[in-house]
Design a protein around this motif. Structure first.
Motif, short mmCIF file in Angstrom:
data_model
loop_
_atom_site.label_atom_id
_atom_site.label_comp_id
_atom_site.label_asym_id
_atom_site.label_seq_id
_atom_site.Cartn_x
_atom_site.Cartn_y
_atom_site.Cartn_z
N LEU A 214 0.80 -1.22 0.00
CA LEU A 214 0.00 0.00 0.00
C LEU A 214 0.83 1.28 0.00
CD1 LEU A 214 -2.81 -0.99 2.55
CD2 LEU A 214 -2.90 -1.02 0.05
N LEU A 215 1.97 1.27 0.69
CA LEU A 215 2.72 2.52 0.84
C LEU A 215 3.32 3.05 -0.46
CD1 LEU A 215 4.54 2.14 4.29
CD2 LEU A 215 2.46 3.39 3.73
N PRO A 216 3.95 2.22 -1.32
CA PRO A 216 4.52 2.79 -2.55
C PRO A 216 3.50 3.52 -3.42
CG PRO A 216 5.45 0.63 -2.13
CD PRO A 216 4.33 0.81 -1.15
N PRO A 217 2.33 2.94 -3.75
CA PRO A 217 1.38 3.71 -4.57
C PRO A 217 0.80 4.92 -3.82
CG PRO A 217 0.41 1.61 -3.86
CD PRO A 217 1.85 1.56 -3.52
N LEU A 218 0.65 4.80 -2.51
CA LEU A 218 0.11 5.93 -1.74
C LEU A 218 1.05 7.13 -1.81
CD1 LEU A 218 -2.12 6.89 0.21
CD2 LEU A 218 -0.73 6.01 2.09
N PHE A 219 2.33 6.91 -1.58
CA PHE A 219 3.30 8.01 -1.64
C PHE A 219 3.54 8.46 -3.08
CE2 PHE A 219 4.41 6.68 2.69
CZ PHE A 219 4.54 7.92 3.29
N ALA A 220 3.36 7.56 -4.05
CA ALA A 220 3.49 7.95 -5.45
C ALA A 220 2.42 8.97 -5.82
CB ALA A 220 3.41 6.72 -6.35
N SER A 235 2.45 11.12 5.60
CA SER A 235 3.52 10.59 6.43
C SER A 235 3.08 10.47 7.89
CB SER A 235 4.75 11.51 6.33
OG SER A 235 5.20 11.61 5.01
N LEU A 236 2.47 11.54 8.42
CA LEU A 236 2.00 11.51 9.80
C LEU A 236 0.87 10.51 9.97
CD1 LEU A 236 2.07 15.33 10.68
CD2 LEU A 236 3.75 13.58 11.27
N LEU A 237 0.02 10.39 8.96
CA LEU A 237 -1.09 9.43 9.03
C LEU A 237 -0.57 8.00 9.15
CD1 LEU A 237 -4.15 8.86 8.85
CD2 LEU A 237 -3.87 8.72 6.36
N VAL A 238 0.46 7.70 8.37
CA VAL A 238 1.02 6.34 8.39
C VAL A 238 1.59 6.01 9.77
CG1 VAL A 238 2.87 4.89 7.48
CG2 VAL A 238 1.45 6.22 5.92
N VAL A 239 2.38 6.93 10.32
CA VAL A 239 3.01 6.64 11.61
C VAL A 239 1.98 6.58 12.73
CG1 VAL A 239 3.56 9.06 12.12
CG2 VAL A 239 4.91 7.27 13.16
N ILE A 240 0.96 7.44 12.68
CA ILE A 240 -0.07 7.42 13.73
C ILE A 240 -0.90 6.14 13.65
CG2 ILE A 240 -2.19 8.55 14.52
CD1 ILE A 240 -0.89 11.22 13.74
N LEU A 262 10.55 1.76 8.99
CA LEU A 262 11.22 0.72 8.23
C LEU A 262 10.54 0.49 6.88
CD1 LEU A 262 11.94 -1.91 11.03
CD2 LEU A 262 13.65 -0.84 9.57
N LEU A 263 9.21 0.49 6.87
CA LEU A 263 8.48 0.26 5.63
C LEU A 263 8.69 1.40 4.65
CD1 LEU A 263 5.16 -1.17 7.14
CD2 LEU A 263 6.79 -2.40 5.67
N ILE A 264 8.66 2.63 5.13
CA ILE A 264 8.87 3.77 4.24
C ILE A 264 10.32 3.82 3.78
CG2 ILE A 264 8.84 6.30 4.11
CD1 ILE A 264 6.48 6.29 5.99
N ALA A 265 11.26 3.35 4.63
CA ALA A 265 12.68 3.34 4.24
C ALA A 265 12.93 2.44 3.04
CB ALA A 265 13.53 2.88 5.42
N GLU A 266 12.06 1.46 2.81
CA GLU A 266 12.21 0.56 1.68
C GLU A 266 11.70 1.17 0.39
OE1 GLU A 266 13.72 -2.43 1.81
OE2 GLU A 266 14.18 -2.05 3.90
#
Length: 601
Positions: A214-220, A235-240, A262-266
């Motif tokens: 989910l994270l790669p397309p979301l940040f894209a 970014s804040l939504l993901v960590v919260i 860690l997930l965003i670092a990938e």
């Protein structure tokens, strides 16, 4: 705005916090005071035990003090969550997996041994066994929020501290459940712990799998929008959300924050996320430090200063010794072990959580918990001072170790090349000498660089070659050649003259910044001086010519001719005659043909 008043408690506290961040902390930085200490001192001065106690008699102080310390505690917790999120951004699953032995080996041993030593000492002092165990586990924890911002997660000290702190963060939830189960009124605590660990494991697995997809397309999508506010919000939504998920499963919210990082670092968006969240992370961490300062009651400390001093000193001594010994046994250098031990020696912000759990479970009395809470606050306050002391001790230890190695005599009958200066250029020279199985010995005045090089297998001694007595100890009469790669051109010229006066026939090859510096080195007596600017131009020319299809052989030949032409011009600038040039050439040929000793290591 209905219901809003500029005299409200929230507005006043926000004004004080922002004022501390924008005015007071830069003032501390101007006087080179650690910002960590600055925030703690602000909390101490403006909290309920500082100027806040005078608010009933001086109402105007309401606007300059923090009137409701508990109201800002959620922001302090959010600061710790953002800190763990930032740590996750700097890591990768590959690096985390590579650290597993250190995390669950040294990390587990450090926590359990520190808890055993502290708990045992308290039991001998008269504390009941269950209470001593709870206090030992609480005080054995170290501060992630303070330690990692000071040393990072890379380097010998940073990686060692991070491994131990990571295990402590993972062990926090089991510790809390274990203390609850040990209480006199506990029931079913161990079963509840098992259920929590199972639920938490499933939650972590869902976060890992879902985040991967989910994270790669979301940040894209956020990147395509080219809207910084949207990127920050996601970014804040993901960590919260990750923190809420792990907290709901019974784990610590900081576990979710670390996983989110860690997930965003990938992904390829981790650098942008790190930059855009940095201001919020710094401010939130500052709020946490202010709450630490607000918990310090100088009046209570003054009333029990002797007991508190002994308690703080005992905790620091026990934890620093245990940690240093463990790291030393695991193979760390003595300086690294000493610095990490002092850095990890104070209690943690999570110590306050475990103390509250132990008190609620009936393991310790309220007044006992209050005493150790004060010890924890003092320990957090002096953490930057302990870190600085650890750095100083580490440098002294490494310098003494290096000097002892300096006393080793040069191997007789084996001419070696002396490399003065072991930065980027010196390291490359040593690599080439080792490749051709030529012995060498490097000399460097930066003790940290010496320690790093030795750990990587290089033959490096600590010493300042600009001192005449140091040059005498290098056995230049037995050297095959001297290579000068120093950054200081003045010291390099002085050293070149000194070596040439003492050893007229010794080849001296010097690194020069430009043609003018090379000419000065030739006048000082260098056999050969290599200007960095010209060499980079030759390499660039070679790359261009080969890329456009010119044969490698003619390219190398033309560059060789051009290099010889430039060298002749520089030597003429330096006033050198043909005879010294020929002497340098012959000495270089002799060095190549006559010496075939084994490799130095």
């Amino acid at each position: 705005m209905a219901g809003f008043s500029p005299t409200s408690t929230g507005f006043s506290d926000a004004l004080v916090i922002l004022g501390a961040a924008g005015i007071v902390i830069p003032a501390f930085a101007r006087f080179k005071v650690n910002p960590v200490i600055g925030f703690i001192l602000v909390g101490l001065a403006l909290g309920p035990h500082g100027l806040g106690r005078f608010t009933p008699r001086q109402p105007w102080l309401f606007h300059a003090t923090i009137s409701d310390p508990h109201a800002i505690e959620p922001f302090a917790e959010f600061g710790i969550i953002l800190l763990l999120f930032a740590i996750g951004l700097e890591l990768s699953f590959k690096r985390l997996w590579a650290m597993r032995a250190k995390v669950f080996g040294v990390g587990a041993a450090e926590l359990l041994l520190c808890a055993g030593v502290i708990g045992g000492a308290l039991a001998l002092a008269g504390e009941p066994a269950s209470g001593a165990a709870g206090l030992g586990l609480a005080l054995a924890l170290s501060s992630t929020a303070l330690v990692l911002p000071m040393v990072g997660t890379s380097g010998p000290v940073g990686s060692s501290a991070f491994a131990m702190l990571l295990f402590e963060d993972l062990a926090l939830v089991p510790i809390i459940f274990a203390l609850s189960a040990m209480g006199p009124t506990a029931g079913g605590g161990w079963a509840e712990l098992g259920q929590t660990l199972l639920t938490g494991g499933i939650t972590v697995a869902i976060l890992l799998i879902g985040g991967r997809f989910l994270l790669p397309p979301l940040f894209a999508q956020a990147a395509r929008a080219k809207n910084p506010e949207l990127f920050l919000a996601i970014s804040l939504l993901v960590v919260i959300l990750a923190s809420i998920a792990t907290a709901s499963a019974g784990l610590s919210p900081i576990v979710g924050a670390l996983l989110a990082g860690l997930l965003i670092a990938e992904t390829e968006y981790h650098t942008e996320v790190e930059v855009i969240t940095a201001p919020f992370r710094g401010l939130a961490l500052g709020v946490f430090l202010i709450t630490v300062g607000m918990s310090i009651d100088l009046a209570a400390i003054g009333a029990k200063w002797m007991e508190l001093t002994l308690a703080v000193a005992g905790i620091v001594l026990a934890k620093s010794v245990v940690t240093a010994v463990l790291l030393r046994l695991s193979g760390a250098r003595l300086g690294v072990a000493a610095e990490t031990g002092l850095l990890m020696s104070s209690p943690s912000e999570t110590t306050l959580i475990v103390l509250g759990t132990a008190q609620a479970a009936g393991l310790v009395l309220p007044e006992t918990a209050a005493f150790w809470q004060t010890v924890t606050a003092i320990g957090l306050t002096i953490t930057p001072l302990l870190a600085r002391a650890g750095q100083d001790i580490s440098k002294r230890v490494e310098r003494r170790t290096a000097k002892q190695a300096d006393d080793a005599p040069a191997p007789s009958g084996k001419p070696r090349v002396l490399v003065i200066g072991f930065g980027r250029v010196g390291r490359l020279v040593a690599d080439m000498l080792a490749t051709h199985e030529r012995p060498y010995l490097a000399v460097e005045s930066d003790v940290d660089a010496v320690a790093r090089a030795r750990s990587e297998g290089y033959a490096v001694l600590f010493g300042d070659a600009s001192r005449p007595e140091m040059v005498e100890r290098l056995h230049l009469g037995e050297a095959a050649a001297v290579v000068l790669t120093m950054d200081d051109p003045v010291a390099q010229l002085r050293l070149t003259r000194r070596i040439r006066d003492a050893h007229p026939d010794l080849p001296i090859v010097a690194r020069a910044r430009d043609a003018s510096n090379a000419a000065q080195l030739y006048r000082a007596g260098a056999t050969d001086a290599v200007p960095e600017q010209l060499e980079s131009s030759f390499q660039l020319s070679e790359a261009v010519l080969t890329e456009i299809g010119v044969a490698v052989g003619p390219v190398i030949a033309s560059i060789h001719d051009k290099r010889a032409e430039q060298r002749a011009e520089i030597m003429e600038m330096g006033g050198m005659s043909e005879a010294p040039k020929e002497r340098g050439r012959r000495m270089g040929e002799g060095l190549t043909a006559s010496h075939h000793p084994p490799r130095s290591c």
